[in-house]
Design an enzyme around this catalytic site. Structure first.
Site, PDB file in Angstrom:
ATOM      1  N   VAL A   1       0.817  -1.218   0.000  1.00 28.64           N
ATOM      2  CA  VAL A   1       0.000   0.000   0.000  1.00 28.64           C
ATOM      3  C   VAL A   1       0.853   1.272   0.000  1.00 28.64           C
ATOM      4  CG1 VAL A   1      -2.035  -1.064   1.051  1.00 28.64           C
ATOM      5  CG2 VAL A   1      -0.228  -0.180   2.532  1.00 28.64           C
TER       6      VAL A   1
ATOM      7  N   ASP B   1      14.635   8.037  -2.045  1.00 34.06           N
ATOM      8  CA  ASP B   1      13.271   7.898  -1.525  1.00 34.06           C
ATOM      9  C   ASP B   1      13.016   8.770  -0.296  1.00 34.06           C
ATOM     10  OD1 ASP B   1      12.959   6.003  -3.501  1.00 34.06           O
ATOM     11  OD2 ASP B   1      12.362   4.367  -2.172  1.00 34.06           O
TER      12      ASP B   1
ATOM     13  N   HIS C   1      13.114   0.541 -39.359  1.00 34.71           N
ATOM     14  CA  HIS C   1      11.905  -0.247 -39.603  1.00 34.71           C
ATOM     15  C   HIS C   1      12.263  -1.734 -39.624  1.00 34.71           C
ATOM     16  CE1 HIS C   1       7.992  -1.310 -41.193  1.00 34.71           C
ATOM     17  NE2 HIS C   1       8.595  -2.055 -42.109  1.00 34.71           N
TER      18      HIS C   1
HETATM   19  P1  FAD Z   1      17.151   2.076  -1.069  1.00 35.49           P
HETATM   20  O1  FAD Z   1      17.312   1.414  -2.325  1.00 35.49           O
HETATM   21  O2  FAD Z   1      15.977   1.857  -0.231  1.00 35.49           O
HETATM   22  O3  FAD Z   1      18.496   1.928  -0.256  1.00 35.49           O
HETATM   23  C1  FAD Z   1      18.614   2.367   1.053  1.00 35.49           C
HETATM   24  C2  FAD Z   1      19.704   1.559   1.720  1.00 35.49           C
HETATM   25  O4  FAD Z   1      19.982   2.141   2.976  1.00 35.49           O
HETATM   26  C3  FAD Z   1      19.286   0.120   2.001  1.00 35.49           C
HETATM   27  O5  FAD Z   1      20.272  -0.756   1.518  1.00 35.49           O
HETATM   28  C4  FAD Z   1      19.183   0.047   3.523  1.00 35.49           C
HETATM   29  O6  FAD Z   1      19.545  -1.204   4.045  1.00 35.49           O
HETATM   30  C5  FAD Z   1      20.163   1.136   3.944  1.00 35.49           C
HETATM   31  N1  FAD Z   1      19.864   1.735   5.249  1.00 35.49           N
HETATM   32  C6  FAD Z   1      18.663   2.149   5.708  1.00 35.49           C
HETATM   33  N2  FAD Z   1      18.802   2.691   6.933  1.00 35.49           N
HETATM   34  C7  FAD Z   1      20.111   2.619   7.236  1.00 35.49           C
HETATM   35  C8  FAD Z   1      20.872   3.034   8.359  1.00 35.49           C
HETATM   36  N3  FAD Z   1      20.299   3.633   9.392  1.00 35.49           N
HETATM   37  N4  FAD Z   1      22.204   2.799   8.364  1.00 35.49           N
HETATM   38  C9  FAD Z   1      22.822   2.186   7.297  1.00 35.49           C
HETATM   39  N5  FAD Z   1      22.131   1.777   6.210  1.00 35.49           N
HETATM   40  C10 FAD Z   1      20.808   2.002   6.175  1.00 35.49           C
HETATM   41  N6  FAD Z   1      12.195   1.791  -8.876  1.00 35.49           N
HETATM   42  C11 FAD Z   1      12.453   1.944 -10.189  1.00 35.49           C
HETATM   43  O7  FAD Z   1      13.009   2.974 -10.569  1.00 35.49           O
HETATM   44  N7  FAD Z   1      12.095   0.991 -11.104  1.00 35.49           N
HETATM   45  C12 FAD Z   1      11.465  -0.141 -10.740  1.00 35.49           C
HETATM   46  O8  FAD Z   1      11.159  -0.983 -11.590  1.00 35.49           O
HETATM   47  C13 FAD Z   1      11.205  -0.362  -9.360  1.00 35.49           C
HETATM   48  N8  FAD Z   1      10.604  -1.495  -8.946  1.00 35.49           N
HETATM   49  C14 FAD Z   1      10.408  -1.702  -7.612  1.00 35.49           C
HETATM   50  C15 FAD Z   1       9.809  -2.892  -7.204  1.00 35.49           C
HETATM   51  C16 FAD Z   1       9.583  -3.127  -5.874  1.00 35.49           C
HETATM   52  C17 FAD Z   1       8.948  -4.418  -5.438  1.00 35.49           C
HETATM   53  C18 FAD Z   1       9.976  -2.150  -4.895  1.00 35.49           C
HETATM   54  C19 FAD Z   1       9.747  -2.384  -3.428  1.00 35.49           C
HETATM   55  C20 FAD Z   1      10.562  -0.960  -5.295  1.00 35.49           C
HETATM   56  C21 FAD Z   1      10.780  -0.723  -6.652  1.00 35.49           C
HETATM   57  N9  FAD Z   1      11.369   0.468  -7.099  1.00 35.49           N
HETATM   58  C22 FAD Z   1      11.593   0.657  -8.438  1.00 35.49           C
HETATM   59  C23 FAD Z   1      11.715   1.568  -6.175  1.00 35.49           C
HETATM   60  C24 FAD Z   1      13.228   1.572  -5.899  1.00 35.49           C
HETATM   61  O9  FAD Z   1      13.609   0.332  -5.376  1.00 35.49           O
HETATM   62  C25 FAD Z   1      13.578   2.695  -4.945  1.00 35.49           C
HETATM   63  O10 FAD Z   1      13.055   3.914  -5.404  1.00 35.49           O
HETATM   64  C26 FAD Z   1      15.081   2.825  -4.805  1.00 35.49           C
HETATM   65  O11 FAD Z   1      15.652   1.634  -4.321  1.00 35.49           O
HETATM   66  C27 FAD Z   1      15.430   3.975  -3.857  1.00 35.49           C
HETATM   67  O12 FAD Z   1      16.806   4.083  -3.760  1.00 35.49           O
HETATM   68  P2  FAD Z   1      17.482   4.710  -2.454  1.00 35.49           P
HETATM   69  O13 FAD Z   1      18.938   4.691  -2.706  1.00 35.49           O
HETATM   70  O14 FAD Z   1      16.820   5.976  -2.097  1.00 35.49           O
HETATM   71  O15 FAD Z   1      17.115   3.719  -1.262  1.00 35.49           O
END
Ligand code: FAD
Length: 468
Positions: free
Chosen positions: A268, A309, A438
């Site tokens: 959700v 994110d 094409h």
């Molecule tokens: P994340 O990838 O969430 O990485 C954050 C990292 O920080 C993690 O490894 C975590 O363990 C670490 N962390 C967290 N807190 C701490 C802490 N306190 N200390 C140390 N480490 C920490 N996006 C797309 O663009 N295309 C897609 O097709 C797509 N498909 C998806 C499918 C699914 C099922 C899901 C759940 C998401 C999908 N997404 C997709 C979204 C995408 O995964 C995220 O937008 C992206 O991973 C965000 O990147 P990020 O670096 O902000 O954070």
């Protein structure tokens, strides 16, 4: 702070090893900084480990499983069977190939990777917990990219067995007979597509009246039709309530029903991990949804940059990676800003969805013109046996392309051209006069531009404003 606590001094610290964090670390190292990256779980973050990558790998498996049905009329007869244990091995292999690659890149760049969970104790200091040990680090600059986590439903808590999140569903070793997906956003739709093709009976329960809220209504309708063709039951305008002995209780306008469900997957939405890393304590502004306020340079406070994110905008990997470069450049004295004209959005449903910039219904309200070229008129779509969908191009009054929207097989692969056209301020004429190979689906982009320019080739002439 405990008296006598010693903190190691770091230059550039990156917290989180997802597509935001690892890219920021690589850019920081390239720019000459001594970089330390702290990751609490797995390098690659959500995207590589439990998100973008395994979900797309599973969709490929599902497409292969569904192939006999697709090609039965082509004179090809085949049967398939699914070995979920092997499917899981395959997914794990894809993930570990990619995360191994990230590890190698970081190591080659000289980035020090520290395992542990970081939390701000002061604006320039973090405590890092790893098992029973606690270390302290001070830094000159920090880029925070701790991503997001799934939102829970209080009355339907995830137990990891029957009620699961997307990560557990992707990596479950058994194919559920009756799968209920609570949430009809892009993640729910992609999982429904994959599991329906693999053979589960799938139901989507969505509180809104359409799937894919935020997308154009026509797009949502085509995706809903595609899911129904795969046998997915759509309960729109319905809310999942709680698990009872007869199944999942779901309430809709006509009352409540109990759905049989051996697996329920709650998708959700996601919530930023700004609280768990203690960003408030670091003195940055966080809104009620947990999103961190940043300026155009991704700066949340002096020497603190926040990306991915955790910040406003679509929660997508490519946005995180693009912000990473800006944050790293600025932390290293550059003057970059994060100012994309558009960020592409894709749904890997069947048909797939590509959405970039102004959509045709917004265009209509703004008095802009658009032209829809149907895949039924595309030679390539015919050869692929998939003529559902279209490519629609939107232009402003000056003839500049401001939107590209497509629904259909493989349209995700058209994203590059669409984004490039808008970022480079291409005109309808630029697209119409660019010779496309094409037979390819990309020609449909040119055909839509030709239509918008008033000289359609493979569809008949129609009057302006959402033509065809
Ligand atoms: P994340 O990838 O969430 O990485 C954050 C990292 O920080 C993690 O490894 C975590 O363990 C670490 N962390 C967290 N807190 C701490 C802490 N306190 N200390 C140390 N480490 C920490 N996006 C797309 O663009 N295309 C897609 O097709 C797509 N498909 C998806 C499918 C699914 C099922 C899901 C759940 C998401 C999908 N997404 C997709 C979204 C995408 O995964 C995220 O937008 C992206 O991973 C965000 O990147 P990020 O670096 O902000 O954070």
């Amino acid at each position: 702070m405990v008296v006598g606590e010693v903190a190691e001094s770091l230059d550039l610290l990156v917290i989180g090893g997802g597509p935001g964090g690892y890219a920021a670390a690589l850019h920081g190292a390239r720019l000459g900084r001594t970089v330390t990256l702290i990751e609490k779980e797995h390098l690659g973050g959500v995207c590589l480990n439990v998100g973008c990558i395994p979900s797309k790998a599973l969709l490929e498996v599902a497409d292969a499983a569904a192939l006999p049905g697709r090609v039965a009329d082509w004179g090809v007869a085949a049967t398939t069977s699914i070995d979920m244990a092997q499917v899981q091995n395959h997914l794990q292999q894809v993930v570990s190939d990619l995360t191994g690659g990230v590890m190698q890149l970081l190591s080659q760049a000289g980035v020090q990777v520290v395992s542990g969970t970081a939390r701000f104790s002061r604006p320039n200091r973090v405590a890092v917990e790893h098992g029973d040990s606690l270390s302290h680090f001070e830094f000159a600059d920090v880029i925070v990219a701790t991503g997001s986590r799934p939102i829970d439903l209080p009355d339907l808590p995830v137990d990891g067995q029957r009620v699961v999140g997307s990560a557990e569903l992707l990596f479950s070793s058994e194919l559920p007979e009756n799968l209920v997906l609570v949430g009809g956003g892009y993640i729910g739709v992609e999982l429904a597509t994959a599991f329906a093709k693999l053979g589960s009976h799938v139901t989507i329960v969505e509180a809104e009246k359409q799937l894919l809220t935020g997308f154009d209504k026509r797009v949502a309708r085509l995706v809903a039709r595609g899911l129904e063709k795969l046998g997915v039951t759509l309960l729109l305008n319905h809310r999942a309530q709680k698990l009872e002995s007869e199944g999942l209780l779901v309430a809709g306008p006509e009352g409540s029903v109990a759905l049989p469900a051996d697996k329920i997957c709650v998708v959700v939405g996601r919530r930023p991990n700004s609280d768990t890393v203690g960003l408030r304590e670091a003195g940055v502004l966080i809104n009620s949804q947990g999103l961190v306020a940043v300026d155009a340079q991704r700066r949340a406070a002096d020497h603190i940059f926040v990306i991915g994110d955790l910040t406003e905008g679509p929660a997508l990997a490519h946005k995180a990676t693009a912000e990473a470069e800006v944050a790293a450049e600025v932390a290293c004295g550059g003057a970059e800003v994060f100012d994309p004209t558009v960020i592409p959005m894709i749904v890997f449903s069947d048909p797939q969805v590509l959405s970039v910039g102004v959509d045709p219904s917004q265009a209509k309200k703004q008095g802009l013109e658009s032209f829809r070229f149907p895949f039924a008129a595309s030679g390539r779509a015919r050869t692929m046996g998939d003529t559902e969908g279209y490519v629609s191009v939107v232009a402003d009054g000056a003839g500049t392309v401001v939107g590209v929207h497509a629904v259909g097989s493989h349209v995700a692969e058209l994203a590059g051209e669409a984004v490039l056209a808008i970022e480079m301020a291409a005109t309808v004429e630029d697209l119409a006069r660019t010779i496309h190979a094409h037979p390819t689906l990309g020609e449909s982009f040119m055909e839509a531009a030709l239509g918008l320019a008033g000289r359609p080739v493979h569809v008949s002439r129609v009057s302006k404003n959402e033509k065809s």
